[in-house]
Design an enzyme around this catalytic site. Sequence first.
Site, short mmCIF file in Angstrom:
data_model
loop_
_atom_site.label_atom_id
_atom_site.label_comp_id
_atom_site.label_asym_id
_atom_site.label_seq_id
_atom_site.Cartn_x
_atom_site.Cartn_y
_atom_site.Cartn_z
N SER A 139 0.96 -1.24 -0.08
CA SER A 139 0.23 -0.12 0.03
C SER A 139 0.76 1.22 0.17
O SER A 139 2.16 1.13 0.51
CB SER A 139 -0.83 -0.05 1.26
OG SER A 139 -1.28 1.17 1.48
N TYR A 152 -1.92 -0.99 10.15
CA TYR A 152 -2.06 -1.24 9.00
C TYR A 152 -0.59 -0.83 8.00
O TYR A 152 -0.18 -1.96 7.41
CB TYR A 152 -3.11 -0.22 8.33
CG TYR A 152 -3.32 -0.50 6.80
CD1 TYR A 152 -4.03 -1.70 6.38
CD2 TYR A 152 -2.93 0.31 5.88
CE1 TYR A 152 -4.31 -1.75 4.93
CE2 TYR A 152 -3.19 0.05 4.57
CZ TYR A 152 -3.82 -1.05 4.13
OH TYR A 152 -4.14 -1.06 2.83
#
Length: 249
Positions: A139, A152
Amino acid sequence: MSNAAIITGGGSGLGQAAALRMAEEGVNISVVDVKEESALETVELVKEKGVDAIAVTADVSKKEDVKKYVDQTMEHFGRIDYFFNNAGISGSGGYFLETEPEEIEQIVGINLLGAMYGVRYVAEVMINNGGGAIVNTSSSAGVIGQDSVVTYSATKHGIVGLTKSMVAEYAKDGLRVNAIAPGPTETPMVKDFYEANPEMKENAAGGIPQKRLGTPEEVAELVTFLLTSPAQYINGEVIRIDGGFTNTK
Ligand code: NAD
């Protein structure tokens, strides 16, 4: 015999888009998702493209489920050429010191341990059969630090380490492992996240040089290229697909 791919999180978003795009290349697909209905929906759509597909209901954070999706794929297709190691969750978006330990465990369990179990079992099969290609989903938060997504971000940085170090150990055995680092992309996960955090939505597109979010189809194109193209010398890369976002930070 046609090539076969496993796609985790294949019932929605990036996973579903990649399944459909790879089906266009004639690849058979094993659709893995914790939600049975979602996996079955993707299987139906993939079959409409004229390839074979199976749905495997599995929670990637459980190693026995990971073993199961690998075994079921081998039983059905007899091979695993490509692996899109993609299932993941964003978490609730709160600040780290307000995050419950249980949520930290859940995000790490799915995003990092789940991805590691997947590589552990899939790469073993691939190498025993002469090699294969893996794309792990990192990401933007895996290549830069971002607030509200500390756990995350930690898992997605972990995906980068997994990707590069697997290449150091196994490229010689015919394994290619790359990662993608998408910026905000219009999938159900992002819609849910922004519904829970509306103030972040306003800023998102405005902060991207291309002034829009990415689409699942754009990401699927990259994944398909990395897995199936004859460009076989790309290995250990982390490719940003974010409209210029992280490169202008
Ligand atoms: P999504 O929610 O649309 O799809 C994720 C799929 O994974 C769902 O079908 C869900 O049921 C499945 N899943 C969730 N937990 C699972 C588990 N434990 N076991 C098996 N399947 C599980 O989300 P998406 O946006 O397509 O996200 C896919 C991946 O892309 C994730 O790893 C996410 O972190 C990453 N990512 C997304 C974006 C974005 O903006 N959409 C950006 C960067 C990275």
